[in-house]
Design an enzyme around this catalytic site. Sequence first.
Site, mmCIF file in Angstrom:
data_model
loop_
_atom_site.group_PDB
_atom_site.id
_atom_site.type_symbol
_atom_site.label_atom_id
_atom_site.label_comp_id
_atom_site.label_asym_id
_atom_site.label_seq_id
_atom_site.Cartn_x
_atom_site.Cartn_y
_atom_site.Cartn_z
ATOM 1 N N HIS A 58 -7.002 -3.798 3.218
ATOM 2 C CA HIS A 58 -7.166 -5.011 2.420
ATOM 3 C C HIS A 58 -7.087 -6.242 3.327
ATOM 4 O O HIS A 58 -6.481 -6.195 4.409
ATOM 5 C CB HIS A 58 -6.069 -5.102 1.365
ATOM 6 N N GLU A 60 -5.304 -8.885 3.148
ATOM 7 C CA GLU A 60 -3.935 -9.295 3.467
ATOM 8 C C GLU A 60 -3.324 -8.425 4.560
ATOM 9 O O GLU A 60 -2.637 -8.938 5.454
ATOM 10 C CB GLU A 60 -3.035 -9.219 2.226
ATOM 11 N N CYS A 88 -2.253 -7.056 -4.331
ATOM 12 C CA CYS A 88 -1.839 -5.845 -5.050
ATOM 13 C C CYS A 88 -0.397 -5.529 -4.649
ATOM 14 O O CYS A 88 0.181 -6.186 -3.776
ATOM 15 C CB CYS A 88 -2.772 -4.679 -4.698
ATOM 16 N N CYS A 91 0.018 -4.735 -0.857
ATOM 17 C CA CYS A 91 0.004 -5.929 -0.015
ATOM 18 C C CYS A 91 1.255 -6.783 -0.231
ATOM 19 O O CYS A 91 1.800 -7.345 0.721
ATOM 20 C CB CYS A 91 -1.260 -6.741 -0.274
#
Length: 149
Positions: A58, A60, A88, A91
Amino acid sequence: MIEPQVKGDEWFMAKALEQAQLAFEAGEIPVGAVVVAKDKIIARSHNLTEMLCDVTAHAEMQAITSATNSLGGKYLNECTLYVTLEPCIMCAGAIGWSQLGRLVYGASDDKRGFMRFAPEALHPKTKVTKGMMEEECKAIIQDFFKSKR
């Protein structure tokens, strides 16, 4: 004398949106992120889950790794992470472990966002600003999924 901040939250979120656009163009879910320390971007990233065949890639996660490498340490307590979509829970956990000083996100994620499932996942000292350039951040996600239908 304290110098005025040259670049504000909108300027940095616009940079995160540029990263989201790169993800969109690459066929990735368009989430972008930048990490800022002392009014300077030290990390830029976007989702790479398709390219890397890695569900953990992701924006992040990529930004946190890049920022800690840039700083030479694992804590980001004096940094701000700007991300176009609410993180999410995975993260948020990484953001918590990095002891991030501040999180700024654009669009909320009612289906998978950490605020729904794990609102306590962040470090207790992390300050959160939500809804920064929310409409622009929401639009790029919606446009992406419309293009896939």
